[in-house]
Design a protein around this motif. Structure first.
Motif, short mmCIF file in Angstrom:
data_model
loop_
_atom_site.label_atom_id
_atom_site.label_comp_id
_atom_site.label_asym_id
_atom_site.label_seq_id
_atom_site.Cartn_x
_atom_site.Cartn_y
_atom_site.Cartn_z
N UNK A 1 50.62 35.15 51.78
CA UNK A 1 50.03 35.80 50.61
C UNK A 1 50.90 35.58 49.37
N UNK A 2 50.25 35.48 48.24
CA UNK A 2 51.00 35.34 47.00
C UNK A 2 51.69 36.67 46.68
N UNK A 3 52.74 36.59 45.91
CA UNK A 3 53.49 37.80 45.56
C UNK A 3 52.71 38.63 44.54
N UNK A 4 53.11 39.89 44.41
CA UNK A 4 52.47 40.79 43.46
C UNK A 4 52.64 40.26 42.04
N UNK A 5 51.55 40.23 41.28
CA UNK A 5 51.65 39.73 39.91
C UNK A 5 52.27 40.79 39.01
N UNK A 6 52.81 40.34 37.88
CA UNK A 6 53.39 41.30 36.94
C UNK A 6 52.29 41.91 36.07
N UNK A 7 52.65 42.88 35.24
CA UNK A 7 51.65 43.61 34.45
C UNK A 7 50.91 42.71 33.47
N UNK A 8 51.61 41.73 32.89
CA UNK A 8 50.96 40.84 31.93
C UNK A 8 49.90 39.98 32.62
N UNK A 9 50.21 39.50 33.83
CA UNK A 9 49.25 38.71 34.58
C UNK A 9 48.08 39.59 35.04
N UNK A 10 48.41 40.80 35.44
CA UNK A 10 47.39 41.70 35.98
C UNK A 10 46.33 42.02 34.93
N UNK A 11 46.74 42.36 33.72
CA UNK A 11 45.76 42.80 32.73
C UNK A 11 44.81 41.65 32.37
N UNK A 12 45.34 40.43 32.33
CA UNK A 12 44.45 39.30 32.04
C UNK A 12 43.45 39.11 33.17
N UNK A 13 43.95 39.13 34.39
CA UNK A 13 43.07 38.88 35.55
C UNK A 13 42.01 39.97 35.69
N UNK A 14 42.41 41.22 35.52
CA UNK A 14 41.46 42.31 35.77
C UNK A 14 40.39 42.37 34.68
N UNK A 15 40.76 42.03 33.45
CA UNK A 15 39.76 41.97 32.39
C UNK A 15 38.73 40.87 32.67
N UNK A 16 39.21 39.70 33.09
CA UNK A 16 38.29 38.60 33.37
C UNK A 16 37.40 38.91 34.57
N UNK A 17 37.96 39.54 35.60
CA UNK A 17 37.19 39.87 36.80
C UNK A 17 36.12 40.91 36.53
N UNK A 18 36.45 41.92 35.76
CA UNK A 18 35.54 43.06 35.60
C UNK A 18 34.62 42.91 34.39
N UNK A 19 35.11 42.29 33.31
CA UNK A 19 34.31 42.21 32.10
C UNK A 19 33.95 40.79 31.68
N UNK A 20 34.58 39.79 32.30
CA UNK A 20 34.32 38.41 31.91
C UNK A 20 34.96 38.02 30.60
#
Length: 260
Positions: A1-20
């Motif tokens: 498994x990949x390691x836990x992403x940092x907060x900067x990576x997380x906010x970009x990914x979660x915005x794209x996943x949930x809102x596009x």
């Protein structure tokens, strides 16, 4: 498994996943400067995005593609009333089993009951068999239309038994709207903008097996449905089975679809 992403990576990914959409610079700065423990502020961010307008619009687009929401089949008004209905399901957090049941059981005006546009786009029992099995069960029934599936458990008999649930779905012209004559190059074509009515035709509509021309009775591909009385809309029994806890494919395919 990949390691836990940092907060900067997380906010970009979660915005794209949930809102596009990517997050704004202001949202990124506020999130990164928030001293709250990372798991808590991540959970809070997810909660704020799910149910947002951007979430509803983004996921409505995904499911509009999945549910055959296009003007070629539905006309301009049909597309927009259907897409708006899909968006409202996400905006109100409609339980997915209720969402699926309304699509499968839709009756009435396709303008006044937009869910009917799903069956309207599919049109015949064969396409309903293939699309509903793939969309809500994660199972491809295309191959076993002509022969038993060579790699899966599904048989040709099951294809036509599945389709028998939808053999009595019928369509007729409504009273709202009309066909519009448009010019395309040197010729003329009709653009369908009129309403249609979806109804249960209990006086006709049977599936016949191509091998012996015998009428095929409705039967689910595994498990059992409730009994179907003469004249009853067969889709009621199918929808009850589709969303029941006895059908593991519905939940698994739904989870996989969202996860993917």
């Amino acid at each position: 498994p990949s390691e836990l992403c940092n907060d900067a990576e997380f906010i970009r990914r979660v915005f794209l996943d949930i809102t596009g959409q990517p997050p704004t610079s202001e949202a990124v700065r506020a999130f990164l400067s928030d001293p709250t423990d990372s798991p808590k502020k991540r959970e809070k961010l997810v909660d704020s995005l799910i149910g947002s307008t951007a979430y509803s619009e983004f996921w409505a687009n995904k499911f509009a593609d999945l549910l055959q929401c296009n003007s070629e089949n539905l006309g301009k008004k049909g597309v927009w009333v259907f897409r708006s209905w899909i968006r409202d399901q996400f905006a109100t957090n409609r339980p997915f089993d209720q969402f699926a049941r309304e699509l499968v059981l839709a009756k009435g005006s396709t303008f006044e009951n937009p869910a009917g546009n799903y069956l309207r786009a599919l049109r015949d029992s064969g396409k309903m068999t293939e699309d509903i099995s793939q969309t809500f069960l994660g199972v491809r029934f295309n191959c076993n239309k002509c022969h038993d599936h060579p790699f899966e458990r599904w048989t040709q008999n099951q294809y036509y038994e599945f389709g028998a649930f939808f053999a009595q779905v019928a369509f007729k012209r409504g009273t709202l709207g009309r066909d519009h004559l448009i010019r395309t190059g040197e010729s003329y074509a009709y653009e369908q903008i009129s309403e249609e009515v979806v109804y249960h035709n209990d006086q006709g509509g049977e599936i016949k097996h191509p091998k012996d021309d015998a009428v095929v009775a409705p039967k689910v591909p595994y498990g059992e449905t409730q009994s179907i009385a003469p004249g009853e809309d067969r889709r009621e029994a199918f929808a009850a089975w589709l969303t029941s806890k006895d059908n593991p494919y519905f939940a698994k395919s739904t989870v996989n679809r969202f996860w993917s």
